[in-house]
Enzyme design. Structure first.
Site, PDB file in Angstrom:
ATOM      1  N   HIS A 112       0.832  -1.220   0.000  1.00 46.70           N
ATOM      2  CA  HIS A 112       0.000   0.000   0.000  1.00 46.70           C
ATOM      3  C   HIS A 112       0.864   1.266   0.000  1.00 46.70           C
ATOM      4  O   HIS A 112       2.009   1.216  -0.431  1.00 46.70           O
ATOM      5  CB  HIS A 112      -1.005  -0.034   1.146  1.00 46.70           C
ATOM      6  CG  HIS A 112      -1.732  -1.358   1.221  1.00 46.70           C
ATOM      7  ND1 HIS A 112      -2.765  -1.704   0.382  1.00 46.70           N
ATOM      8  CD2 HIS A 112      -1.517  -2.452   2.026  1.00 46.70           C
ATOM      9  CE1 HIS A 112      -3.157  -2.944   0.662  1.00 46.70           C
ATOM     10  NE2 HIS A 112      -2.419  -3.429   1.652  1.00 46.70           N
ATOM     11  N   GLU A 151       1.503 -11.684   6.128  1.00 48.23           N
ATOM     12  CA  GLU A 151       0.449 -11.002   6.879  1.00 48.23           C
ATOM     13  C   GLU A 151       0.845 -11.214   8.331  1.00 48.23           C
ATOM     14  O   GLU A 151       0.596 -12.273   8.916  1.00 48.23           O
ATOM     15  CB  GLU A 151      -0.929 -11.619   6.595  1.00 48.23           C
ATOM     16  CG  GLU A 151      -1.409 -11.463   5.163  1.00 48.23           C
ATOM     17  CD  GLU A 151      -2.009 -10.098   4.845  1.00 48.23           C
ATOM     18  OE1 GLU A 151      -2.597  -9.950   3.777  1.00 48.23           O
ATOM     19  OE2 GLU A 151      -1.887  -9.151   5.673  1.00 48.23           O
TER      20      GLU A 151
END
Ligand SMILES: [Zn+2]
Length: 464
Positions: free
Chosen positions: A297, A427
């Site tokens: 991101h 993650e």
């Protein structure tokens, strides 16, 4: 390979290692009490009642400098100031220029040149005995090198205080330079093209050298050896590099960068050993591994938003920068960041950056989001070539994070799918979980995870 034309026959060192191990694998050789292991297809043979050994064994196991001239089928063995020359099929050898007759001539069998071990060992001043029952050869070095029996080479070294260079050879991974001793050589690597240069200060070619090795007669100070049998090493060139001070320079031309180690014995044998890790296979060049760290991101794309409003992009960047700092300390790793600030890159841009850099490893950092109860760390890969990277890094990440182990999974994310090198996506924890979120934004937690991830990558890349 471009072959320079020189007037004298090129010394060509061809080492062929056919596996004819069974033939006489029962002959054992002992050197000063310990058995010499004759591995990788090199075995001793009984020929006309004489034990013959491959010339490769002479250099590898007895430590002599060995040269092989393909054109005249001549073997040259050099130790300290002593030079033995033998010709395949000929029963006359020379030791320091004097003719000696042999019981058994060197022969070529299945591409390997075999030489009589007793003759060589005795000429080098060793005691030799044979146990016929156990088929064992016992070699005993007489030690304290400069014994009275040492035959001095004819003219070499008598009128000069320069170090005499008596012979140069390349065998397996070793460049060997036989000298009269006393020199403090230096070695350094150069690139474009890759080569390793050895300078021997205050040295000259001995008359012995001129008699045994190829020197370009037009200059009488230069020659070369074509190396044919050690991947990555092309040839050895040698020349009187400077006349005042008299310096001999030996250059090993490489087809790729290689590590090397210079050593000198008190007897004057200079050895440069090239990367030996590979054994029979291609040696591993010491090129840096390139690692791409991708903080997911960025900028207008915050990624997941945590229970207390923390943004995934900030966690991703913070952890990525910590990993970058750790990787910068690794001399064998070159680190590339897809972003090192609050910048945004399209997924395709992240992919092409890694592919163009021909990276060895791609690691994308993310934090998860899901039901409030969901917690823990997981690692994704897409292509099978990334599975082992995933499990290695995952193991260390889970250990460092201390959150629930949710395992290694396959996932169809563009950055790990469209890249070409092993690529994984971490993650680390769930921003949607209160406990995980607090951990993810904790400095100590981040440092620990960064260390774990780096440990995993290093293990995977085999970087010590
Ligand atoms: Zn994400």
């Amino acid at each position: 390979m471009k072959k320079l034309k020189i007037l004298v026959a090129l010394l060509c060192f061809v080492w062929l290692f056919p596996g004819y191990g069974q033939a006489a694998a029962n002959i054992k050789i002992y050197l000063d009490g310990s058995q010499v292991s004759l591995s990788s297809g090199a075995s001793a043979e009984l020929i006309s009642n004489k034990v013959m050994i491959p010339i490769r064994v002479v250099s590898e196991k007895l430590g002599y400098s060995v040269g092989w001239e393909q054109k005249t089928k001549t073997v040259t063995i050099i130790q300290d100031k002593k030079v033995i020359k033998m010709v395949v099929g000929k029963k006359t050898a020379t030791v320091d220029g004097s003719n000696i007759s042999l019981d058994t001539a060197p022969i070529i069998k299945k591409g390997t040149t075999l030489v009589p071990i007793r003759f060589i060992a005795e000429a080098m001043g060793m005691k030799v005995s044979w146990n016929n029952q156990t088929k064992s050869v016992y070699l005993e070095s007489q030690n304290s090198g400069s014994g009275g029996e040492t035959i001095q080479p004819p003219a070499a070294g008598s009128e000069s205080d320069l170090t005499q260079v008596n012979g140069i050879s390349f065998s397996d991974s070793k460049l060997m330079i036989a000298t009269s001793g006393g020199a403090v050589p230096s070695a350094f690597a150069m690139t474009s093209p890759n080569r390793v240069v050895v300078d021997i200060p205050h040295s000259e070619f001995s008359s012995l050298f001129e008699g045994t090795q190829a020197l370009d007669l037009t200059k009488s100070t230069a020659g070369q050896i074509i190396v044919d049998g050690y991947p990555g090493v092309e040839k050895v060139r040698y020349a009187l590099f400077s006349e005042s001070p008299s310096t001999i320079r030996v250059v090993v031309d490489l087809s790729k960068a290689m590590t090397y180690k210079l050593s000198t014995t008190s007897a004057g044998l200079i050895t440069v050993t090239f990367n030996t890790s590979g054994g029979e296979t291609t040696p591993t060049p010491t090129v840096k591994k390139t690692v791409v760290i991708d903080a997911g991101h960025g900028d207008q794309d915050p990624g997941a938003i945590g229970v207390t409003g923390k943004r995934e992009k900030d966690f991703n960047l913070s952890l990525a920068l910590k990993i970058q700092q750790l990787l910068k300390k690794e001399s064998a790793i070159n680190v590339i960041m897809t972003r090192d600030d609050d910048n945004f890159l399209k997924l395709s841009e992240r992919v092409s950056l890694a592919n163009k850099a021909k990276a060895d490893l791609f690691l994308s950092i993310h934090a998860n989001s899901g039901p409030a109860a969901a917690t823990g760390s997981e690692t994704y890969y897409n292509r099978t070539n990334s599975k082992s990277l995933a499990s290695t890094v995952h193991k260390y990440m889970v250990q460092a994070a201390g959150l629930k182990d949710r395992g290694v999974k396959t996932g169809n994310f563009a950055v790990i799918r469209d890249t070409t090198m092993p690529a994984i996506l971490l993650e680390v924890g769930f921003l949607s979980n209160k406990n995980d979120e607090a951990a993810l934004f904790n400095e100590t937690f981040q440092n620990r995870v960064a260390e774990g991830v780096v440990k995993g990558m290093k293990e995977y890349l085999n970087v010590k």
